[in-house]
Write an enzyme that holds these catalytic residues in place. Sequence first.
Site, PDB file in Angstrom:
ATOM      1  N   ASN A 161     131.629 -29.821  25.383  1.00  0.00           N
ATOM      2  CA  ASN A 161     132.944 -30.047  24.901  1.00  0.00           C
ATOM      3  C   ASN A 161     134.132 -29.423  25.538  1.00  0.00           C
ATOM      4  OD1 ASN A 161     135.166 -30.131  23.323  1.00  0.00           O
ATOM      5  ND2 ASN A 161     134.272 -30.175  21.319  1.00  0.00           N
TER       6      ASN A 161
ATOM      7  N   CYS B 269     142.009 -30.673  20.417  1.00  0.00           N
ATOM      8  CA  CYS B 269     141.124 -31.563  21.040  1.00  0.00           C
ATOM      9  C   CYS B 269     141.795 -33.139  21.257  1.00  0.00           C
ATOM     10  CB  CYS B 269     139.828 -31.765  20.167  1.00  0.00           C
ATOM     11  SG  CYS B 269     138.973 -30.271  20.088  1.00  0.00           S
TER      12      CYS B 269
ATOM     13  N   HIS C 145     136.363 -38.525  21.604  1.00  0.00           N
ATOM     14  CA  HIS C 145     136.504 -37.040  21.614  1.00  0.00           C
ATOM     15  C   HIS C 145     134.836 -36.625  21.763  1.00  0.00           C
ATOM     16  CE1 HIS C 145     136.959 -32.921  22.158  1.00  0.00           C
ATOM     17  NE2 HIS C 145     136.688 -32.556  20.888  1.00  0.00           N
TER      18      HIS C 145
HETATM   19  N1  COA Z   1     120.796 -21.795  18.704  1.00  0.00           N
HETATM   20  C1  COA Z   1     119.828 -21.514  17.789  1.00  0.00           C
HETATM   21  N2  COA Z   1     120.148 -21.265  16.288  1.00  0.00           N
HETATM   22  C2  COA Z   1     121.631 -21.467  16.051  1.00  0.00           C
HETATM   23  C3  COA Z   1     122.600 -21.622  16.962  1.00  0.00           C
HETATM   24  C4  COA Z   1     122.093 -21.801  18.452  1.00  0.00           C
HETATM   25  N3  COA Z   1     123.054 -22.136  19.201  1.00  0.00           N
HETATM   26  N4  COA Z   1     123.655 -21.542  16.411  1.00  0.00           N
HETATM   27  C5  COA Z   1     123.551 -21.521  15.011  1.00  0.00           C
HETATM   28  N5  COA Z   1     121.948 -21.358  14.633  1.00  0.00           N
HETATM   29  C6  COA Z   1     121.370 -21.126  13.572  1.00  0.00           C
HETATM   30  C7  COA Z   1     122.173 -20.313  12.548  1.00  0.00           C
HETATM   31  O1  COA Z   1     122.252 -18.950  12.829  1.00  0.00           O
HETATM   32  C8  COA Z   1     121.481 -20.800  11.208  1.00  0.00           C
HETATM   33  O2  COA Z   1     120.251 -19.876  11.229  1.00  0.00           O
HETATM   34  P1  COA Z   1     119.723 -19.568   9.616  1.00  0.00           P
HETATM   35  O3  COA Z   1     119.471 -20.695   8.889  1.00  0.00           O
HETATM   36  O4  COA Z   1     118.769 -18.685   9.879  1.00  0.00           O
HETATM   37  O5  COA Z   1     121.066 -18.649   9.111  1.00  0.00           O
HETATM   38  C9  COA Z   1     121.085 -22.230  11.460  1.00  0.00           C
HETATM   39  O6  COA Z   1     120.889 -22.150  12.951  1.00  0.00           O
HETATM   40  C10 COA Z   1     121.841 -23.171  11.046  1.00  0.00           C
HETATM   41  O7  COA Z   1     123.372 -22.858  11.240  1.00  0.00           O
HETATM   42  P2  COA Z   1     124.474 -23.676  10.983  1.00  0.00           P
HETATM   43  O8  COA Z   1     125.601 -23.283  11.387  1.00  0.00           O
HETATM   44  O9  COA Z   1     124.329 -23.856   9.443  1.00  0.00           O
HETATM   45  O10 COA Z   1     124.091 -24.966  11.397  1.00  0.00           O
HETATM   46  P3  COA Z   1     124.479 -26.388  11.657  1.00  0.00           P
HETATM   47  O11 COA Z   1     123.446 -27.309  10.944  1.00  0.00           O
HETATM   48  O12 COA Z   1     125.973 -26.569  10.695  1.00  0.00           O
HETATM   49  O13 COA Z   1     124.985 -26.716  13.069  1.00  0.00           O
HETATM   50  C11 COA Z   1     126.584 -26.877  14.581  1.00  0.00           C
HETATM   51  C12 COA Z   1     125.810 -25.870  13.705  1.00  0.00           C
HETATM   52  C13 COA Z   1     127.688 -26.053  15.295  1.00  0.00           C
HETATM   53  C14 COA Z   1     125.720 -27.440  15.502  1.00  0.00           C
HETATM   54  C15 COA Z   1     127.020 -27.917  13.637  1.00  0.00           C
HETATM   55  O14 COA Z   1     127.817 -27.322  12.605  1.00  0.00           O
HETATM   56  C16 COA Z   1     128.306 -28.886  14.243  1.00  0.00           C
HETATM   57  O15 COA Z   1     127.876 -29.584  14.972  1.00  0.00           O
HETATM   58  N6  COA Z   1     129.624 -28.748  13.888  1.00  0.00           N
HETATM   59  C17 COA Z   1     130.595 -29.413  14.334  1.00  0.00           C
HETATM   60  C18 COA Z   1     130.931 -28.607  15.674  1.00  0.00           C
HETATM   61  C19 COA Z   1     131.863 -29.158  16.879  1.00  0.00           C
HETATM   62  O16 COA Z   1     131.793 -30.280  17.053  1.00  0.00           O
HETATM   63  N7  COA Z   1     132.786 -28.633  17.312  1.00  0.00           N
HETATM   64  C20 COA Z   1     133.628 -29.128  18.013  1.00  0.00           C
HETATM   65  C21 COA Z   1     135.095 -29.694  17.221  1.00  0.00           C
HETATM   66  S1  COA Z   1     136.108 -30.417  18.352  1.00  0.00           S
END
Ligand code: COA
Length: 332
Positions: free
Chosen positions: A289, A113, A259
């Site tokens: 992204n 990134c 970013h």
């Molecule tokens: N649609 C619906 N549900 C989803 C999903 C999607 N696309 N992705 C994950 N879930 C679900 C999970 O399965 C989980 O369900 P459960 O509670 O039944 O187990 C629930 O949503 C929460 O998942 P979790 O992974 O704990 O979510 P979160 O609150 O951490 O959000 C992200 C996930 C990815 C949005 C978050 O962690 C995030 O924004 N992280 C940073 C990612 C990023 O910016 N990456 C780029 C870096 S350069």
Amino acid sequence: MRRSAILGTGFCVPDRVVTNDDLAGLMDTSDQWIRERTGIEERRWVREGQTSVDLALPAAQQALEAAGLKPTDLDAIVFATSSPDHFCPGNGVYLQRALGAGHLPALDIRAQCPGFVYGLSVADAWIRSGQYERILVVGQEIQSTGMDISNAGRHISVIFADGAGAAVLGPVDASEERGLLSFDLHTDGDFAESLWVDAPGCMYHPRITASQLEEGRHLLQMDGRDVFRHAVTRMPESATAAVTKAGYTWDDVHLLIPHQANLRISEAVQKSLNLRDDQVYNNIMRYGNTTAATIPIALDECARSGRLKRGDLLVLTAFGSGFMWGSCVIRW
Ligand code: COA
């Protein structure tokens, strides 16, 4: 004394638009979940057969045109990508071949990134030292072919996307009060496996096996919470370090381009830096992204729309896989 300045910018994204509703047809997700958690409304994915050159070449040509230069005016290419067309050689080689710029050096940078920010720092050092005069810096990714498009990968595949952005850098006299002023770059390898692609890898014999493929170890893996937690502290910390190093405070800054990892991350960065809405640019809603390409795509949009004016103080900051992060301060 001379420093480097950005002379022109450009970008290119694939014409294939993938909406949140399109993804909801492929996995168990919804437009509402994606918008609430990431801010993304749609993104671009390549069509089968499209290569890095299909994205990077138009971006590079636009940047050259904006700079009033021809490919043969370039002295070097610095190409940032974490998703090369091939294991080797790097994408810079294919861009050199397509550009018609002669046998100029082409260096690939693997810094994910923050790859474009790292690329700017290499180009800046080459220009300051007098080794090269005009350098094309590219950030380009094809992430869509390396994601798990199923429920197991839905926390990743709704976020990442494809695109390319480019900038042409050249020398300016330090008295011009314009150009790249400071950098702040870091890595913390303790988190190498928090956002990574495991295989193929040269440590494996053979480099990829049928069972690795079956387990999806050739696809992007991410611990979303780890990434979120570190991104929202590292980006403000690093951006502030770069602003201080340049001799300024946030009151002097006209525009921050973070970013485009996730809109929630950008909003947290803005809040922690106490910046107004007009001081921060986000376009993740439209492109998702695109890893190393997010910053140069945003940069070109700001340059062409007039959001960025000559003399403005601009800050770029990025965080991602590695973990690697970095920032740059530019007098536009
Ligand atoms: N649609 C619906 N549900 C989803 C999903 C999607 N696309 N992705 C994950 N879930 C679900 C999970 O399965 C989980 O369900 P459960 O509670 O039944 O187990 C629930 O949503 C929460 O998942 P979790 O992974 O704990 O979510 P979160 O609150 O951490 O959000 C992200 C996930 C990815 C949005 C978050 O962690 C995030 O924004 N992280 C940073 C990612 C990023 O910016 N990456 C780029 C870096 S350069």
